[in-house]
Design an enzyme around this catalytic site. Structure first.
Site, PDB file in Angstrom:
ATOM      1  N   TYR A 113     -10.979  11.309  -9.093  1.00  0.00           N
ATOM      2  CA  TYR A 113      -9.699  10.567  -9.113  1.00  0.00           C
ATOM      3  C   TYR A 113      -8.854  10.887 -10.345  1.00  0.00           C
ATOM      4  CZ  TYR A 113      -6.764   6.257  -8.979  1.00  0.00           C
ATOM      5  OH  TYR A 113      -5.737   5.341  -8.966  1.00  0.00           O
TER       6      TYR A 113
ATOM      7  N   LYS B 227      -5.056  12.359 -10.637  1.00  0.00           N
ATOM      8  CA  LYS B 227      -4.001  11.555 -11.279  1.00  0.00           C
ATOM      9  C   LYS B 227      -3.441  12.251 -12.531  1.00  0.00           C
ATOM     10  CE  LYS B 227      -3.601   7.810  -8.614  1.00  0.00           C
ATOM     11  NZ  LYS B 227      -2.345   7.462  -7.907  1.00  0.00           N
TER      12      LYS B 227
HETATM   13  P1  NDP Z   1      -4.077  -0.370  -1.649  1.00  0.00           P
HETATM   14  O1  NDP Z   1      -5.312   0.276  -1.144  1.00  0.00           O
HETATM   15  O2  NDP Z   1      -4.000  -1.856  -1.703  1.00  0.00           O
HETATM   16  O3  NDP Z   1      -2.823   0.165  -0.834  1.00  0.00           O
HETATM   17  C1  NDP Z   1      -2.652   1.526  -0.595  1.00  0.00           C
HETATM   18  C2  NDP Z   1      -1.761   1.688   0.613  1.00  0.00           C
HETATM   19  O4  NDP Z   1      -1.577   3.102   0.830  1.00  0.00           O
HETATM   20  C3  NDP Z   1      -2.387   1.137   1.892  1.00  0.00           C
HETATM   21  O5  NDP Z   1      -1.397   0.488   2.657  1.00  0.00           O
HETATM   22  C4  NDP Z   1      -2.909   2.379   2.579  1.00  0.00           C
HETATM   23  O6  NDP Z   1      -2.984   2.289   3.985  1.00  0.00           O
HETATM   24  C5  NDP Z   1      -1.860   3.392   2.180  1.00  0.00           C
HETATM   25  N1  NDP Z   1      -2.357   4.742   2.333  1.00  0.00           N
HETATM   26  C6  NDP Z   1      -3.573   5.223   1.965  1.00  0.00           C
HETATM   27  N2  NDP Z   1      -3.700   6.497   2.302  1.00  0.00           N
HETATM   28  C7  NDP Z   1      -2.539   6.848   2.916  1.00  0.00           C
HETATM   29  C8  NDP Z   1      -2.095   8.028   3.529  1.00  0.00           C
HETATM   30  N3  NDP Z   1      -2.863   9.124   3.583  1.00  0.00           N
HETATM   31  N4  NDP Z   1      -0.850   8.055   4.069  1.00  0.00           N
HETATM   32  C9  NDP Z   1      -0.067   6.956   4.037  1.00  0.00           C
HETATM   33  N5  NDP Z   1      -0.460   5.786   3.505  1.00  0.00           N
HETATM   34  C10 NDP Z   1      -1.679   5.733   2.953  1.00  0.00           C
HETATM   35  O7  NDP Z   1      -3.860   0.259  -3.097  1.00  0.00           O
HETATM   36  P2  NDP Z   1      -2.915  -0.180  -4.321  1.00  0.00           P
HETATM   37  O8  NDP Z   1      -1.711  -0.869  -3.827  1.00  0.00           O
HETATM   38  O9  NDP Z   1      -3.743  -0.838  -5.344  1.00  0.00           O
HETATM   39  O10 NDP Z   1      -2.563   1.268  -4.890  1.00  0.00           O
HETATM   40  C11 NDP Z   1      -1.285   1.859  -4.787  1.00  0.00           C
HETATM   41  C12 NDP Z   1      -1.214   3.004  -5.790  1.00  0.00           C
HETATM   42  O11 NDP Z   1      -1.435   2.496  -7.100  1.00  0.00           O
HETATM   43  C13 NDP Z   1      -2.265   4.105  -5.579  1.00  0.00           C
HETATM   44  O12 NDP Z   1      -1.667   5.365  -5.802  1.00  0.00           O
HETATM   45  C14 NDP Z   1      -3.297   3.816  -6.650  1.00  0.00           C
HETATM   46  O13 NDP Z   1      -3.994   4.984  -7.044  1.00  0.00           O
HETATM   47  C15 NDP Z   1      -2.415   3.291  -7.762  1.00  0.00           C
HETATM   48  N6  NDP Z   1      -3.115   2.468  -8.749  1.00  0.00           N
HETATM   49  C16 NDP Z   1      -3.680   1.258  -8.402  1.00  0.00           C
HETATM   50  C17 NDP Z   1      -4.330   0.507  -9.358  1.00  0.00           C
HETATM   51  C18 NDP Z   1      -4.988  -0.798  -9.055  1.00  0.00           C
HETATM   52  O14 NDP Z   1      -5.747  -1.306  -9.910  1.00  0.00           O
HETATM   53  N7  NDP Z   1      -4.728  -1.431  -7.914  1.00  0.00           N
HETATM   54  C19 NDP Z   1      -4.417   0.961 -10.758  1.00  0.00           C
HETATM   55  C20 NDP Z   1      -3.767   2.231 -11.006  1.00  0.00           C
HETATM   56  C21 NDP Z   1      -3.150   2.939 -10.032  1.00  0.00           C
HETATM   57  P3  NDP Z   1      -4.340   1.785   4.711  1.00  0.00           P
HETATM   58  O15 NDP Z   1      -4.211   0.305   4.750  1.00  0.00           O
HETATM   59  O16 NDP Z   1      -4.293   2.431   6.070  1.00  0.00           O
HETATM   60  O17 NDP Z   1      -5.478   2.278   3.877  1.00  0.00           O
END
Ligand code: NDP
Length: 258
Positions: free
Chosen positions: A156, A160
């Site tokens: 990861y 990133k």
């Molecule tokens: P979630 O898992 O809650 O939400 C991610 C969303 O992205 C889901 O709706 C998921 O859909 C969708 N998704 C995943 N893969 C794809 C794909 N291939 N195409 C389209 N949509 C997709 O994660 P977060 O909201 O926490 O994370 C959002 C971003 O923030 C990410 O990039 C993560 O790396 C980053 N981040 C998060 C942190 C945290 O602590 N939460 C910390 C640092 C960074 P589905 O429901 O189908 O899986």
């Protein structure tokens, strides 16, 4: 009073839940038309409906960022529905955490397909229109893993870190043509990605408490706190911020540990 994103059009990937949903919500509240580009048809459609119920212009596009054609279709649908695209938020992302030598080829590919290739697919699709209109803002949701390494979370942070490189490269390439590209690096944010991670430990509550203690405010972040910075970067309030990365981690990344 006009919203801070009045008359702008934004596309947010992974906006069905978590940070992406909060970004979509805050963008709509500030007057933007929002395209929910999401893999999950249930959460994506529900999010678009919620926004429409609030009087916002919103469109759900079912798509997977790992497919270049889906990225192109999503941007084409945004342009078809709203006539332009001002902001692209590359938020969709997944955690893939392993010990390096125990990482299978498939897991390496799965991580990069979403966390890095997916962002590039979206940028490639959105940039031509932005360059043609001479303006645009791309906001990439990076991570504290973009500049630090936590053992056992491979690959990861590799993806990133790469995302930060992509942000800087594109930001520099296109700055003179009116397009800004920036990143946000959240610490722990209270979403299912974080909760699922804690659930892999024998005592998830203790792991969450440990995560809270790591951040100087002694809590983890809220999705809206990331969304408010995305609004700022997408707005006309940040015209000279480019190729930058804003940490949203309560100061965790600058704490000295001996
Ligand atoms: P979630 O898992 O809650 O939400 C991610 C969303 O992205 C889901 O709706 C998921 O859909 C969708 N998704 C995943 N893969 C794809 C794909 N291939 N195409 C389209 N949509 C997709 O994660 P977060 O909201 O926490 O994370 C959002 C971003 O923030 C990410 O990039 C993560 O790396 C980053 N981040 C998060 C942190 C945290 O602590 N939460 C910390 C640092 C960074 P589905 O429901 O189908 O899986």
């Amino acid at each position: 009073m006009a919203g801070r994103l009045q008359d702008k059009v934004a596309l947010v990937t992974g906006a069905g839940r978590g940070i992406g949903a909060a970004i979509a919500w805050c963008f709509a509240r500030e007057g933007a038309a929002v395209v929910i580009a999401e893999k999950d048809p249930e959460t994506g459609a529900a999010m678009a409906e919620r926004l429409q119920e609030q009087g916002a212009r919103a469109l759900f596009v079912e798509m997977d960022v790992t497919a270049r054609r889906d990225a192109e279709t999503a941007v084409a649908q945004a342009l078809g529905a709203f006539g332009r695209l001002d902001t692209l938020v590359n938020n969709a992302g997944i955690n893939v955490f392993h010990e390096p030598l125990e990482t299978s080829e498939a897991e390496w590919r799965r991580c990069f397909a979403v966390d890095l290739d997916g962002v590039w697919h979206m940028c490639r699709a959105a940039l031509p229109g932005m360059l043609e209109q001479g303006s645009g803002s791309i906001v990439n949701i990076a991570s504290s893993h973009s500049s630090t390494i936590i053992p056992g979370t491979f690959p990861y942070p590799v993806a990133k870190h790469g995302l930060l490189g992509l942000t800087r490269s594109l930001g520099i390439e296109y700055a003179a043509r009116g397009v800004r590209v920036n990143a946000i690096a959240p610490g722990y944010i209270d979403t299912s990605i974080a909760r699922d991670y804690w659930a892999t430990f024998p005592d998830p509550a203790a792991e969450r408490a440990r995560a809270e203690a790591l951040h100087p405010p002694k809590r983890i972040g809220r999705p809206e706190e990331v969304a408010m910075t995305a609004v700022f970067l997408a707005s006309d309030e940040a015209p000279f911020i480019n190729a930058a990365c804003i940490a949203i981690d309560g100061g965790r990344s600058v704490v000295y540990h001996d």
